[in-house]
Design a protein around this motif. Structure first.
Motif, PDB file in Angstrom:
ATOM      1  N   ARG A  95      53.357  49.258  38.689  1.00 35.16           N
ATOM      2  CA  ARG A  95      54.066  49.572  37.124  1.00 35.16           C
ATOM      3  C   ARG A  95      53.637  48.802  36.509  1.00 35.16           C
ATOM      4  O   ARG A  95      53.781  49.893  35.272  1.00 35.16           O
ATOM      5  CB  ARG A  95      54.908  50.196  38.142  1.00 35.16           C
ATOM      6  CG  ARG A  95      55.572  50.538  39.150  1.00 35.16           C
ATOM      7  CD  ARG A  95      56.984  50.937  39.559  1.00 35.16           C
ATOM      8  NE  ARG A  95      57.312  51.965  40.608  1.00 35.16           N
ATOM      9  CZ  ARG A  95      58.045  52.348  40.944  1.00 35.16           C
ATOM     10  NH1 ARG A  95      59.199  51.765  40.416  1.00 35.16           N
ATOM     11  NH2 ARG A  95      58.253  53.618  42.293  1.00 35.16           N
ATOM     12  N   ASN A  96      53.260  47.924  36.587  1.00 35.33           N
ATOM     13  CA  ASN A  96      53.548  46.998  35.449  1.00 35.33           C
ATOM     14  C   ASN A  96      51.522  46.205  35.291  1.00 35.33           C
ATOM     15  O   ASN A  96      50.998  46.466  36.755  1.00 35.33           O
ATOM     16  CB  ASN A  96      54.255  45.169  35.993  1.00 35.33           C
ATOM     17  CG  ASN A  96      55.751  46.287  35.894  1.00 35.33           C
ATOM     18  OD1 ASN A  96      56.226  46.700  34.510  1.00 35.33           O
ATOM     19  ND2 ASN A  96      56.713  45.520  36.776  1.00 35.33           N
ATOM     20  N   ILE A  97      51.328  46.309  34.263  1.00 36.64           N
ATOM     21  CA  ILE A  97      49.804  45.816  33.912  1.00 36.64           C
ATOM     22  C   ILE A  97      50.645  43.998  34.246  1.00 36.64           C
ATOM     23  O   ILE A  97      51.250  43.442  33.733  1.00 36.64           O
ATOM     24  CB  ILE A  97      49.578  45.595  32.287  1.00 36.64           C
ATOM     25  CG1 ILE A  97      49.469  46.823  32.017  1.00 36.64           C
ATOM     26  CG2 ILE A  97      48.158  44.860  32.323  1.00 36.64           C
ATOM     27  CD1 ILE A  97      49.443  47.328  30.473  1.00 36.64           C
ATOM     28  N   ASP A  98      49.556  43.792  35.212  1.00 40.72           N
ATOM     29  CA  ASP A  98      49.859  42.448  36.336  1.00 40.72           C
ATOM     30  C   ASP A  98      48.539  41.675  36.233  1.00 40.72           C
ATOM     31  O   ASP A  98      47.346  42.591  35.974  1.00 40.72           O
ATOM     32  CB  ASP A  98      51.324  41.915  37.121  1.00 40.72           C
ATOM     33  CG  ASP A  98      51.402  40.754  36.905  1.00 40.72           C
ATOM     34  OD1 ASP A  98      50.654  39.750  36.948  1.00 40.72           O
ATOM     35  OD2 ASP A  98      52.605  40.380  37.750  1.00 40.72           O
ATOM     36  N   GLN A  99      48.195  41.004  37.618  1.00 42.84           N
ATOM     37  CA  GLN A  99      46.650  40.202  38.026  1.00 42.84           C
ATOM     38  C   GLN A  99      46.226  41.852  38.793  1.00 42.84           C
ATOM     39  O   GLN A  99      44.858  42.057  38.439  1.00 42.84           O
ATOM     40  CB  GLN A  99      47.583  39.597  39.779  1.00 42.84           C
ATOM     41  CG  GLN A  99      45.990  39.027  40.282  1.00 42.84           C
ATOM     42  CD  GLN A  99      45.675  37.831  39.294  1.00 42.84           C
ATOM     43  OE1 GLN A  99      45.477  37.426  38.428  1.00 42.84           O
ATOM     44  NE2 GLN A  99      43.733  38.938  39.845  1.00 42.84           N
ATOM     45  N   PRO A 100      46.965  42.421  39.344  1.00 45.09           N
ATOM     46  CA  PRO A 100      46.056  43.811  39.966  1.00 45.09           C
ATOM     47  C   PRO A 100      45.397  44.667  38.946  1.00 45.09           C
ATOM     48  O   PRO A 100      44.103  45.529  39.164  1.00 45.09           O
ATOM     49  CB  PRO A 100      46.989  45.251  40.385  1.00 45.09           C
ATOM     50  CG  PRO A 100      48.228  44.254  40.829  1.00 45.09           C
ATOM     51  CD  PRO A 100      48.685  43.432  39.584  1.00 45.09           C
ATOM     52  N   ALA A 101      46.038  44.952  37.637  1.00 45.15           N
ATOM     53  CA  ALA A 101      45.120  45.550  36.463  1.00 45.15           C
ATOM     54  C   ALA A 101      43.986  44.679  36.108  1.00 45.15           C
ATOM     55  O   ALA A 101      43.184  45.281  36.017  1.00 45.15           O
ATOM     56  CB  ALA A 101      46.227  45.757  35.872  1.00 45.15           C
ATOM     57  N   LEU A 102      44.763  43.406  35.979  1.00 47.45           N
ATOM     58  CA  LEU A 102      43.771  42.512  35.945  1.00 47.45           C
ATOM     59  C   LEU A 102      41.869  42.070  36.395  1.00 47.45           C
ATOM     60  O   LEU A 102      40.784  42.965  35.839  1.00 47.45           O
ATOM     61  CB  LEU A 102      44.467  40.708  35.696  1.00 47.45           C
ATOM     62  CG  LEU A 102      42.862  40.164  34.896  1.00 47.45           C
ATOM     63  CD1 LEU A 102      42.150  40.673  33.426  1.00 47.45           C
ATOM     64  CD2 LEU A 102      43.317  39.370  34.803  1.00 47.45           C
ATOM     65  N   ILE A 103      42.634  43.043  37.637  1.00 50.02           N
ATOM     66  CA  ILE A 103      41.210  42.348  38.797  1.00 50.02           C
ATOM     67  C   ILE A 103      40.747  43.897  38.541  1.00 50.02           C
ATOM     68  O   ILE A 103      39.167  43.926  38.447  1.00 50.02           O
ATOM     69  CB  ILE A 103      41.558  42.323  40.239  1.00 50.02           C
ATOM     70  CG1 ILE A 103      40.304  41.296  41.104  1.00 50.02           C
ATOM     71  CG2 ILE A 103      42.191  43.400  40.778  1.00 50.02           C
ATOM     72  CD1 ILE A 103      39.501  40.656  40.262  1.00 50.02           C
ATOM     73  N   ARG A 104      41.111  44.973  38.574  1.00 48.38           N
ATOM     74  CA  ARG A 104      40.371  46.063  38.448  1.00 48.38           C
ATOM     75  C   ARG A 104      39.779  46.626  37.375  1.00 48.38           C
ATOM     76  O   ARG A 104      38.945  47.079  37.437  1.00 48.38           O
ATOM     77  CB  ARG A 104      41.244  46.892  38.672  1.00 48.38           C
ATOM     78  CG  ARG A 104      42.554  47.617  39.819  1.00 48.38           C
ATOM     79  CD  ARG A 104      43.315  48.310  39.745  1.00 48.38           C
ATOM     80  NE  ARG A 104      44.156  48.686  41.320  1.00 48.38           N
ATOM     81  CZ  ARG A 104      44.505  50.012  42.009  1.00 48.38           C
ATOM     82  NH1 ARG A 104      44.765  51.404  41.314  1.00 48.38           N
ATOM     83  NH2 ARG A 104      44.992  49.409  43.435  1.00 48.38           N
ATOM     84  N   PHE A 105      40.083  46.075  35.829  1.00 45.49           N
ATOM     85  CA  PHE A 105      39.746  45.924  34.719  1.00 45.49           C
ATOM     86  C   PHE A 105      38.231  45.322  34.891  1.00 45.49           C
ATOM     87  O   PHE A 105      37.352  46.161  34.564  1.00 45.49           O
ATOM     88  CB  PHE A 105      40.359  45.753  33.309  1.00 45.49           C
ATOM     89  CG  PHE A 105      41.487  46.491  33.111  1.00 45.49           C
ATOM     90  CD1 PHE A 105      41.730  47.628  32.221  1.00 45.49           C
ATOM     91  CD2 PHE A 105      41.918  47.397  34.196  1.00 45.49           C
ATOM     92  CE1 PHE A 105      42.289  48.345  30.940  1.00 45.49           C
ATOM     93  CE2 PHE A 105      42.518  48.661  33.552  1.00 45.49           C
ATOM     94  CZ  PHE A 105      43.092  49.185  32.053  1.00 45.49           C
ATOM     95  N   TYR A 106      38.522  44.563  35.685  1.00 44.06           N
ATOM     96  CA  TYR A 106      37.324  42.671  35.503  1.00 44.06           C
ATOM     97  C   TYR A 106      36.337  44.078  36.245  1.00 44.06           C
ATOM     98  O   TYR A 106      34.962  43.977  35.818  1.00 44.06           O
ATOM     99  CB  TYR A 106      38.266  42.088  36.159  1.00 44.06           C
ATOM    100  CG  TYR A 106      36.806  41.334  36.290  1.00 44.06           C
ATOM    101  CD1 TYR A 106      35.831  40.072  35.542  1.00 44.06           C
ATOM    102  CD2 TYR A 106      36.187  41.044  37.747  1.00 44.06           C
ATOM    103  CE1 TYR A 106      34.958  39.673  35.469  1.00 44.06           C
ATOM    104  CE2 TYR A 106      35.403  39.883  37.912  1.00 44.06           C
ATOM    105  CZ  TYR A 106      34.958  38.801  37.142  1.00 44.06           C
ATOM    106  OH  TYR A 106      34.009  37.780  36.685  1.00 44.06           O
ATOM    107  N   VAL A 107      36.433  43.835  37.495  1.00 43.74           N
ATOM    108  CA  VAL A 107      35.518  44.856  38.250  1.00 43.74           C
ATOM    109  C   VAL A 107      34.881  46.264  37.598  1.00 43.74           C
ATOM    110  O   VAL A 107      33.600  46.441  38.167  1.00 43.74           O
ATOM    111  CB  VAL A 107      35.863  44.880  39.779  1.00 43.74           C
ATOM    112  CG1 VAL A 107      35.731  46.274  40.741  1.00 43.74           C
ATOM    113  CG2 VAL A 107      36.586  44.082  40.753  1.00 43.74           C
ATOM    114  N   ALA A 108      35.811  46.382  37.277  1.00 39.94           N
ATOM    115  CA  ALA A 108      35.197  48.239  36.782  1.00 39.94           C
ATOM    116  C   ALA A 108      34.422  47.615  35.633  1.00 39.94           C
ATOM    117  O   ALA A 108      33.167  48.693  34.948  1.00 39.94           O
ATOM    118  CB  ALA A 108      36.552  48.880  35.894  1.00 39.94           C
ATOM    119  N   HIS A 109      34.382  46.623  34.866  1.00 41.78           N
ATOM    120  CA  HIS A 109      33.502  45.737  33.743  1.00 41.78           C
ATOM    121  C   HIS A 109      32.511  45.289  33.893  1.00 41.78           C
ATOM    122  O   HIS A 109      31.429  46.029  33.493  1.00 41.78           O
ATOM    123  CB  HIS A 109      35.300  45.656  32.920  1.00 41.78           C
ATOM    124  CG  HIS A 109      33.550  44.902  31.475  1.00 41.78           C
ATOM    125  ND1 HIS A 109      34.011  45.935  30.311  1.00 41.78           N
ATOM    126  CD2 HIS A 109      33.599  43.805  30.879  1.00 41.78           C
ATOM    127  CE1 HIS A 109      33.542  45.449  29.227  1.00 41.78           C
ATOM    128  NE2 HIS A 109      32.907  43.982  29.277  1.00 41.78           N
TER     129      HIS A 109
END
Length: 453
Positions: free
Chosen positions: A211-225
């Protein structure tokens, strides 16, 4: 004194350097001296084998395609090359991401320049891919011409998909510095997805891993990028180039072939003697249009390769110089408790943010959700129409490969208005929107407002 060989002794004669298929020079493939060597260079050189042996001469004109596709490929290559050192230096952790980017900027040798090269290449690639799509539309290059087995409409669909992948590739990289600019830009973008009725919150949670932009969001964006999106874009680019080859090259080939067919001499009157007498009429003729006219084709090596090298190396040079003069921004570390005013999406999504603002209004006590209407419905309709346009365009095949063909004047004018509309909204969102998303002229000072916490 030379002695004759004994009878029965086999003799061998070294091949002549001028014999067919013999290339004694070490760099002969880059300096062919005959049509035979030019063709052999394309086949035997790993870096050149994906080019055709012959290429249509008018397709090489700078003022037709502006080589925007080649420039896009060069920028993608530059993103990969500049991203590799950043991949080893960056730490995808909310505790260390900002610090690792700061070390790249101030501690690593040439780190600031490498990061600027990567950032400028990403932004410029978005712009160039958009311009490439605009060029294809205005030239009607998605239309099939006189060649057999052409499916240029599917290459247009692939181009639209590559544009979306480019946008998402840039968007996922926007969060990685983990500063205020990145954090709140991604917050604005993901909130638009959350506005979809019923499934919006679930889609946002899928994107950011919670629900918040935190560690899971960062790692998902990193892997996708670094893995998912570059792989998909590379595969799409390979198919895109293969499809161009299968369709006979750029659409301008079909245009010239059609003109040559129309310019052919009309059959003349003649007498034909048959078994039953004299048959008057036209003499039997054979008319054909060829996409490989000898007087209009040149060797890919060196003509095509030389111009592609100029486009690629010129792109590298421009980005290298610009990166030396323009530094990448790095604001304060991301803080979910401090909201900047205004909070803006990345520049290529600002036109959507502007539409969201303009389509949010209240009628009779009912508030229209602008995020859903302007951020989901309208872009979805635009994307659907853009993808299906090759099947909606009823202009003749002779319009393929022609800038602003007269039979396509209405649709070209409508598309031009759409492009200008997007540019206008992007300029407004970039330069004229201030605190509380109010309009300010560039020379007007923004009012002092307390930071919202």
């Amino acid at each position: 004194m030379a002695t004759a060989p004994a009878p029965g002794t086999p003799t061998t004669t070294p091949p002549s350097p001028s014999a067919p298929g013999v290339h004694p020079r070490p760099f002969w493939s880059f300096q062919p001296k005959s049509d035979r060597e030019s063709g052999d260079a394309i086949v035997s050189n790993f870096a050149l084998h994906w080019f055709p042996a012959k290429v249509f001469k008018p397709s090489l004109d700078w003022n037709y395609s502006f080589w925007l596709g080649t420039i896009s490929a060069a920028l993608f290559l530059l993103l990969i090359v500049s991203g590799l050192p950043l991949l080893f230096l960056y730490v995808p952790s909310v505790e260390r991401a900002y610090g690792s980017v700061k070390d790249i900027e101030w501690v690593v040798t040439f780190g600031s320049w490498i990061r600027s090269v990567h950032r400028l290449s990403a932004h410029l690639m978005v712009a160039v891919v958009c311009l490439h799509l605009v060029r294809v539309f205005f030239t009607g290059a998605y239309k099939n011409g006189v060649g057999r087995g052409q499916h240029r409409e599917w290459n247009w669909v692939m181009g639209v998909a590559m544009l979306l992948l480019t946008l998402f590739l840039s968007f996922t990289g926007y969060l990685l510095p983990w500063d205020q600019l990145a954090y709140w830009a991604v917050t604005v973008g993901t909130n638009i997805a959350a506005s979809i009725p019923y499934v919006g919150p679930q889609i946002r949670e899928l994107l950011i891993g919670g629900r918040n932009i935190d560690q899971p969001a960062l790692i998902r964006f990193y892997v996708a990028h670094v893995i998912l999106l570059p792989g998909l874009l590379g595969a799409a680019f390979a198919y895109h180039m293969w499809r161009v080859r299968k369709d006979g090259g750029l659409a301008r080939v079909d245009r010239v072939a059609t003109l040559r067919e129309k310019a052919a001499e009309e059959p003349g009157a003649a007498k034909t003697y048959t078994l039953l007498g004299v048959a008057r009429g036209t003499a039997p003729t054979i008319r054909a249009a060829s996409l490989e006219a000898r007087d209009l084709t040149v060797n890919s090596m060196p003509d095509l390769v030389r111009r592609a090298a100029v486009a690629v190396l010129g792109t590298f040079a421009v980005i290298s110089v610009a990166a030396s003069l323009i530094r990448s921004p790095l604001e304060e570390p991301a803080n979910p408790l401090v909201t900047p005013n205004p909070a803006k999406a990345p520049w290529y999504f600002l036109w959507l943010q502007e539409i969201v603002t303009d389509t949010t209004f209240t009628v009779g006590g009912f508030t229209v959700n602008g995020a859903f209407l302007g951020g989901v419905i309208l872009p979805g309709i635009i994307l659907l129409v853009l993808t299906a346009w090759p099947w909606l365009d009823r202009s003749p095949a002779e319009a393929a490969g022609v800038w602003f063909h007269k039979t396509r004047s209405r649709q070209n004018f409508g598309f031009l208005l759409f492009v200008l509309f997007v540019l206008l909204l992007t300029i407004v969102g970039t330069f004229l929107r201030g605190p509380s998303w109010e309009l300010f002229w560039p020379w007007e000072a923004w009012p002092e407002l307390p930071t919202r916490i």
